[in-house]
Design an enzyme around this catalytic site. Structure first.
Site, short mmCIF file in Angstrom:
data_model
loop_
_atom_site.label_atom_id
_atom_site.label_comp_id
_atom_site.label_asym_id
_atom_site.label_seq_id
_atom_site.Cartn_x
_atom_site.Cartn_y
_atom_site.Cartn_z
N TYR A 163 1.37 6.23 -0.79
CA TYR A 163 1.19 6.10 0.66
C TYR A 163 2.51 5.67 1.31
CZ TYR A 163 -1.46 4.79 4.92
OH TYR A 163 -1.97 4.70 6.20
N LEU A 202 11.33 -5.16 -14.32
CA LEU A 202 11.28 -4.64 -12.95
C LEU A 202 10.19 -5.34 -12.16
CD1 LEU A 202 12.17 -2.31 -10.92
CD2 LEU A 202 10.18 -1.07 -11.77
N TRP A 209 -1.07 1.89 -4.80
CA TRP A 209 -2.11 2.16 -5.79
C TRP A 209 -1.52 2.38 -7.18
CZ3 TRP A 209 -2.76 3.57 -0.69
CH2 TRP A 209 -3.91 3.06 -0.08
N GLY A 210 -0.29 1.87 -7.39
CA GLY A 210 0.25 1.80 -8.74
C GLY A 210 1.12 2.96 -9.18
N LEU A 228 -1.13 -7.83 -1.89
CA LEU A 228 -2.13 -8.69 -1.25
C LEU A 228 -3.44 -7.96 -1.05
CD1 LEU A 228 0.00 -10.50 1.50
CD2 LEU A 228 -0.80 -11.41 -0.68
N CYS A 395 2.57 8.99 14.29
CA CYS A 395 3.65 8.71 13.36
C CYS A 395 4.48 9.96 13.08
CB CYS A 395 3.10 8.15 12.06
SG CYS A 395 2.38 6.50 12.20
#
Length: 415
Positions: A163, A202, A209-210, A228, A395
């Site tokens: 994202y 790191l 989401w990883g 968070l 955006c």
């Protein structure tokens, strides 16, 4: 966009009180109507009440008013906040909202007559003095957006569940698969820049989401990533475990201010925008504290012109109210000032790629619109869908107009 306009009965007044209620601003609405005509003329936009009006030949953007009185009342009372809420209420639309919003962004400084421009700061909403990202406020603000639903984000993000802006390679199709490859290219470029490889320790600030943590673990790095968002943490843990990388990456539900240790490299992708101006010194001090001497920090940030940042720093916008509360986009000049004042780091590499963010948003918007029925099935109402349509178009227009940009900035700490 193909999103249907909600009927007044479809607007849940409890959930969307300021969308359900049209402000009383009859006198100011008259002024707003005149200013709207002025702005349309300056920007080369056609305003019409013809619901069937299409995009005009020659690329003249069209704004179709479905409820002119409500539209001008909201614009008078809330400026851009009112513009967005009016769209959410279905009081206006456009055959090409991105073209319309891009044109308005390109003429941002010309939309109000110069003698009246100082009144913007008096008449439009302002952020409160207490608008700080304390630990509790930061958790609340992040949860407001990122804890909506993992299933919702999966409907429009590509298979990497990334994202943030992708990095495309030249011209070509802009679709979910090309976006996924472009996201991997963006991640690899940042990991290459900080030297992430076998045995590297790191730290990632802002897990998403990883996808970056997974990519780094696949390279052999030992990853600690903090977020968070409980929803993001849970899915990131699951994705890492399913890929067999759970032993190489630790996902913590933790504020960056509470992270200890020293790492070979630190990366943070589009998280600084949520930090807030007051806490930028703390954020940059943390980057400096957490990377070892001689180590590198890779920062990906949306940026804006410095004077525009200064002019808008206290404004309360539609984005603050509905999408990203508590944030502020920094300028490159401000990032450089923070580095000089708060750290021993120097910039060793920069890449700006705002056009790629516009294309990233284009794919997201198309995917979101195509998934309207699935969005409804998740329990989100038509007002929410129009809110997200406006957010994605708004955006995209910002990047297409050049009003905002995105950069990867690589820094190295002094030895």
């Amino acid at each position: 966009m193909t999103t249907m306009s909600p009927s007044p009965a479809a607007v849940d007044a409890h959930r969307w009180p300021d969308v359900a209620r049209v402000p009383r601003a009859r006198l100011r609405a008259t002024v707003a109507r005149a200013l709207g005509r002025y702005a349309a003329h300056r920007a080369g936009v056609r305003i019409t009440e013809d619901a069937a009006a299409a995009q005009e030949p020659g690329g003249v953007p069209v704004l179709r008013l479905r409820d002119p009185d409500a539209f001008h009342s909201r614009l008078a009372a809330g400026g851009l906040v009112g513009l967005g809420e009016s769209y959410m209420a279905g009081e206006w639309d456009s055959p090409d909202p991105v073209a319309l919003l891009t044109r308005l962004a390109e003429h941002y400084t010309d939309l109000v007559p110069r003698p009246l421009q100082p009144l913007r700061h008096v008449t439009l909403p302002r952020r409160g003095r207490g608008d700080r990202n304390t630990r509790s406020a930061a958790r609340r603000n992040i949860g407001h957006h990122y804890d909506l639903s993992n299933d919702l984000f999966a409907l429009f993000l590509d298979r990497t569940m990334t994202y943030s802006s992708a990095l495309f390679e030249g011209p070509g199709p802009r679709d979910p698969e090309s976006l996924a490859r472009a996201q991997e290219r963006k991640i690899d470029r940042l990991l290459d820049a900080v030297g992430a490889g076998p045995g590297t320790t790191l730290l990632e600030i802002g897990t998403g989401w990883g996808s970056l943590a997974l990519r780094a673990a696949e390279r052999g790095a030992r990853v600690t990533t903090v977020t968070l968002s409980a929803e993001q943490r849970d899915l990131a843990v699951r994705r890492l475990a399913e890929a067999g990388a759970g032993g190489s990456a630790e996902v913590l539900l933790r504020d960056y201010r509470d992270v200890d240790g020293e790492y070979d490299a630190v990366v943070s992708v589009e998280m600084i925008e949520a930090v807030g101006e007051y806490d930028w010194p703390t954020y940059f001090s943390a980057l400096d504290r957490l990377v070892r001497p001689g180590g590198r920090v890779g920062l990906q940030s949306i940026t804006m012109d410095h004077e525009l940042m200064r002019a808008s720093r206290h404004s309360y916008t539609w984005m603050h109210k509905y999408i990203f509360p508590g944030g502020l986009i920094p300028s490159v000049a401000e990032i450089e000032r923070q580095l000089a004042d708060r750290t021993s780091m120097k910039v060793v590499g920069r890449l700006a790629f705002g056009a790629d963010y516009a294309d990233t948003l284009l794919v997201w918007r198309r995917s979101f619109d195509a998934a309207a029925e699935q969005v409804d099935a998740l329990g989100f109402d038509p007002v929410f869908r129009r809110m997200w349509d406006f957010y994605l178009a708004y955006c995209e227009a910002g990047f297409r107009s050049g009003l905002i940009d995105v950069e990867q900035i690589v820094m190295e700490r002094a030895r």
